[in-house]
Design a protein around this motif. Structure first.
Motif, PDB file in Angstrom:
ATOM      1  N   LYS A   2       0.857  -1.195   0.000  1.00 57.85           N
ATOM      2  CA  LYS A   2       0.000   0.000   0.000  1.00 57.85           C
ATOM      3  C   LYS A   2       0.889   1.241   0.000  1.00 57.85           C
ATOM      4  O   LYS A   2       1.758   1.380   0.858  1.00 57.85           O
ATOM      5  CB  LYS A   2      -0.917  -0.001   1.205  1.00 57.85           C
ATOM      6  CG  LYS A   2      -2.060  -0.989   1.085  1.00 57.85           C
ATOM      7  CD  LYS A   2      -2.953  -0.970   2.290  1.00 57.85           C
ATOM      8  CE  LYS A   2      -3.777   0.291   2.353  1.00 57.85           C
ATOM      9  NZ  LYS A   2      -4.731   0.289   3.485  1.00 57.85           N
ATOM     10  N   LEU A   4       1.087   5.455  -0.138  1.00 52.68           N
ATOM     11  CA  LEU A   4       0.394   6.707   0.145  1.00 52.68           C
ATOM     12  C   LEU A   4       1.062   7.819  -0.659  1.00 52.68           C
ATOM     13  O   LEU A   4       2.281   7.985  -0.609  1.00 52.68           O
ATOM     14  CB  LEU A   4       0.466   7.018   1.646  1.00 52.68           C
ATOM     15  CG  LEU A   4      -0.270   8.257   2.130  1.00 52.68           C
ATOM     16  CD1 LEU A   4      -1.784   8.114   1.887  1.00 52.68           C
ATOM     17  CD2 LEU A   4       0.011   8.496   3.614  1.00 52.68           C
ATOM     18  N   CYS A  24      -2.421   2.220  -4.560  1.00 56.97           N
ATOM     19  CA  CYS A  24      -2.025   3.591  -4.262  1.00 56.97           C
ATOM     20  C   CYS A  24      -3.227   4.419  -3.839  1.00 56.97           C
ATOM     21  O   CYS A  24      -4.295   4.324  -4.441  1.00 56.97           O
ATOM     22  CB  CYS A  24      -1.353   4.229  -5.479  1.00 56.97           C
ATOM     23  SG  CYS A  24       0.145   3.369  -5.982  1.00 56.97           S
ATOM     24  N   ALA A  44       0.142   7.111   9.092  1.00 55.21           N
ATOM     25  CA  ALA A  44       0.144   6.202   7.939  1.00 55.21           C
ATOM     26  C   ALA A  44       0.899   4.905   8.210  1.00 55.21           C
ATOM     27  O   ALA A  44       0.575   3.867   7.637  1.00 55.21           O
ATOM     28  CB  ALA A  44       0.749   6.909   6.722  1.00 55.21           C
ATOM     29  N   PHE A  48       0.141   1.765   5.738  1.00 56.28           N
ATOM     30  CA  PHE A  48       0.792   1.923   4.438  1.00 56.28           C
ATOM     31  C   PHE A  48       2.243   1.473   4.534  1.00 56.28           C
ATOM     32  O   PHE A  48       2.874   1.607   5.579  1.00 56.28           O
ATOM     33  CB  PHE A  48       0.735   3.395   3.980  1.00 56.28           C
ATOM     34  CG  PHE A  48      -0.655   3.828   3.623  1.00 56.28           C
ATOM     35  CD1 PHE A  48      -1.139   3.662   2.329  1.00 56.28           C
ATOM     36  CD2 PHE A  48      -1.489   4.379   4.585  1.00 56.28           C
ATOM     37  CE1 PHE A  48      -2.427   4.035   2.008  1.00 56.28           C
ATOM     38  CE2 PHE A  48      -2.782   4.756   4.267  1.00 56.28           C
ATOM     39  CZ  PHE A  48      -3.257   4.582   2.974  1.00 56.28           C
TER      40      PHE A  48
END
Length: 108
Positions: A2, A4, A24, A44, A48
């Motif tokens: 993942k 960011l 994304c 995050a 992420f």
């Protein structure tokens, strides 16, 4: 993985990085809009794997040691999509090997 995408990166740049095992999301899509870099990275981390930005000062402002998120800083003429697009392949390559807490510079 993942990824960011920072608010200072054009939203459509995320489509240049999607593929394989990469998902994304923009900061706004992740519900993290308006947070400053330190708070953003802490929020995050865990959700992420990597953060993509054009913020040249990030590496000097934030201590990434021990962070559970990797950072890619793109150095380009501007943050316009046309200037960032040529760096997409290098970003994808970096995303395949980057580790949490690492910072990779692309371009420049």
């Amino acid at each position: 993985m993942k990824v960011l995408i920072d608010e200072c990166v054009p939203r459509r740049f995320k489509f240049s990085l999607v593929g394989g095992d990469r998902e994304c999301f923009t900061v706004s899509e992740a519900g993290l809009a308006g947070k400053k870099n330190g708070e953003l990275l802490r929020s995050a981390a865990g959700d992420f794997d990597a953060f993509v930005t054009v913020d040249q000062g990030l590496e000097y402002q934030q201590n990434l040691t021990g962070m559970k998120i990797a950072v890619i800083v793109i150095h380009s003429r501007s943050n316009r999509f046309a200037d960032l697009q040529p760096h997409a392949t290098a970003c994808i390559d970096a995303l395949t090997s980057i580790k949490p807490g690492e910072l990779v510079r692309i371009g420049g």
